[in-house]
Scaffold this active site. Structure first.
Site, PDB file in Angstrom:
ATOM      1  N   HIS A   1     -13.207   3.096 -21.499  1.00  0.00           N
ATOM      2  CA  HIS A   1     -12.270   3.411 -22.591  1.00  0.00           C
ATOM      3  C   HIS A   1     -12.892   4.489 -23.483  1.00  0.00           C
ATOM      4  CE1 HIS A   1      -8.878   2.762 -25.208  1.00  0.00           C
ATOM      5  NE2 HIS A   1      -9.726   2.864 -26.217  1.00  0.00           N
TER       6      HIS A   1
ATOM      7  N   ASN B   1     -13.596  -1.481 -16.982  1.00  0.00           N
ATOM      8  CA  ASN B   1     -12.734  -0.395 -17.467  1.00  0.00           C
ATOM      9  C   ASN B   1     -13.559   0.541 -18.337  1.00  0.00           C
ATOM     10  OD1 ASN B   1     -10.228   0.958 -18.151  1.00  0.00           O
ATOM     11  ND2 ASN B   1     -10.350  -0.027 -20.157  1.00  0.00           N
TER      12      ASN B   1
ATOM     13  N   GLY C   1      -9.098  12.331 -12.983  1.00  0.00           N
ATOM     14  CA  GLY C   1     -10.123  11.761 -12.101  1.00  0.00           C
ATOM     15  C   GLY C   1     -11.517  12.324 -12.316  1.00  0.00           C
ATOM     16  N   SER C   2     -11.829  12.743 -13.549  1.00  0.00           N
ATOM     17  CA  SER C   2     -13.188  13.261 -13.773  1.00  0.00           C
ATOM     18  C   SER C   2     -14.203  12.111 -13.703  1.00  0.00           C
ATOM     19  CB  SER C   2     -13.299  14.016 -15.098  1.00  0.00           C
ATOM     20  OG  SER C   2     -13.266  13.134 -16.187  1.00  0.00           O
ATOM     21  N   ASN C   3     -13.798  10.905 -14.132  1.00  0.00           N
ATOM     22  CA  ASN C   3     -14.706   9.755 -13.981  1.00  0.00           C
ATOM     23  C   ASN C   3     -14.908   9.433 -12.500  1.00  0.00           C
ATOM     24  OD1 ASN C   3     -15.616   8.332 -16.599  1.00  0.00           O
ATOM     25  ND2 ASN C   3     -13.493   8.897 -17.028  1.00  0.00           N
TER      26      ASN C   3
HETATM   27  C1  GAR Z   1     -10.620   8.919 -19.768  1.00  0.00           C
HETATM   28  O1  GAR Z   1     -10.907   9.459 -21.019  1.00  0.00           O
HETATM   29  C2  GAR Z   1     -10.566   7.400 -19.848  1.00  0.00           C
HETATM   30  O2  GAR Z   1     -11.492   6.854 -20.736  1.00  0.00           O
HETATM   31  C3  GAR Z   1      -9.158   7.192 -20.344  1.00  0.00           C
HETATM   32  O3  GAR Z   1      -8.395   8.106 -19.599  1.00  0.00           O
HETATM   33  C4  GAR Z   1      -9.199   9.267 -19.328  1.00  0.00           C
HETATM   34  C5  GAR Z   1      -9.132   9.570 -17.858  1.00  0.00           C
HETATM   35  O4  GAR Z   1      -9.862  10.734 -17.565  1.00  0.00           O
HETATM   36  N1  GAR Z   1      -8.748   5.842 -20.169  1.00  0.00           N
HETATM   37  C6  GAR Z   1      -8.041   5.192 -21.081  1.00  0.00           C
HETATM   38  O5  GAR Z   1      -7.633   5.693 -22.111  1.00  0.00           O
HETATM   39  C7  GAR Z   1      -7.751   3.730 -20.729  1.00  0.00           C
HETATM   40  N2  GAR Z   1      -7.345   3.024 -21.878  1.00  0.00           N
HETATM   41  P1  GAR Z   1     -10.253  11.100 -16.068  1.00  0.00           P
HETATM   42  O6  GAR Z   1      -8.969  10.948 -15.243  1.00  0.00           O
HETATM   43  O7  GAR Z   1     -10.665  12.543 -16.151  1.00  0.00           O
HETATM   44  O8  GAR Z   1     -11.348  10.195 -15.594  1.00  0.00           O
END
Ligand code: GAR
Length: 192
Positions: free
Chosen positions: A107, A105, A12-14
């Site tokens: 990516h 989304n 969940g850093s995003n």
């Molecule tokens: C992120 O790098 C995102 O781009 C990726 O999962 C990670 C989640 O990080 N998503 C995908 O690969 C979707 N195809 P987060 O939980 O720290 O935000």
């Protein structure tokens, strides 16, 4: 006010970047709820800390059950924008048809490179390193019925160095993800 639902699966850093730069500021957008397909996702704790409603879908339940649960939530919270912020499940087609260009989304690669089935999270960065790429980056795109095939909204590039590891590339790309995802949401707020 733009009502957002954030869908997550892990750290969940995003989500945190959106909380810090949008939800807790005077940008006219609010995270109405967080949905996770993983009850142990660290992102759930981040949301709870900020008193954001969180919901979990269990993979043990049928796809129809989960789809109907999501549609009900989106309707109840009057959601204008669904943000897949590290959500690793495939979204049901009915939801995509209902919400059309209201689903985005993030990516962790420069689509069309390293995307589609099997390319997610660290697997993307591992492939980038194995193929000795000199650059990589992140993409924000609209979600359509395919996997990572929807129209691209924003991309940003970064370098890959010879001594990089999956971890160093991941962290460099995450920084870009946070930046472009927040920018795109702000543009949504401005009606762009
Ligand atoms: C992120 O790098 C995102 O781009 C990726 O999962 C990670 C989640 O990080 N998503 C995908 O690969 C979707 N195809 P987060 O939980 O720290 O935000």
């Amino acid at each position: 006010m733009l009502n957002m639902a954030l869908f997550i699966s892990g750290s969940g850093s995003n989500l945190q970047a959106i909380i810090d730069n949008i939800h807790e500021t005077n940008v006219p957008a609010e995270i109405r709820f967080i949905l996770s397909d993983n009850k142990n996702a660290k992102g759930i704790e981040r949301g709870k800390k900020h008193k954001i409603d969180t919901h979990v879908i269990e993979k043990t339940m049928s796809m129809d059950y989960n789809r109907d649960k999501i549609i009900k939530l989106l309707d109840e919270y009057k959601i204008d924008l669904i943000v897949l912020a590290g959500f690793l499940s495939i979204l049901d087609e009915k939801i995509i048809k209902l919400y059309g260009k209201k689903i985005i989304n993030i990516h962790p690669s420069l689509i069309p490179k390293y995307c589609g089935r099997g390319f997610y999270g660290e697997k993307v960065h591992k492939a980038v390193i194995e193929n000795k790429e000199k650059t990589t980056g992140a993409t924000v795109h609209f979600v359509d019925e395919g996997i990572d095939t929807g129209p691209i909204i924003r991309q940003k590039v970064c370098n890959v160095y010879e001594d990089d590891t999956v971890e160093t590339v991941k962290n460099r790309v995450l920084k870009i993800e946070h930046e472009i995802l927040v920018d795109v949401i702000k543009e949504f707020c401005e009606g762009e």
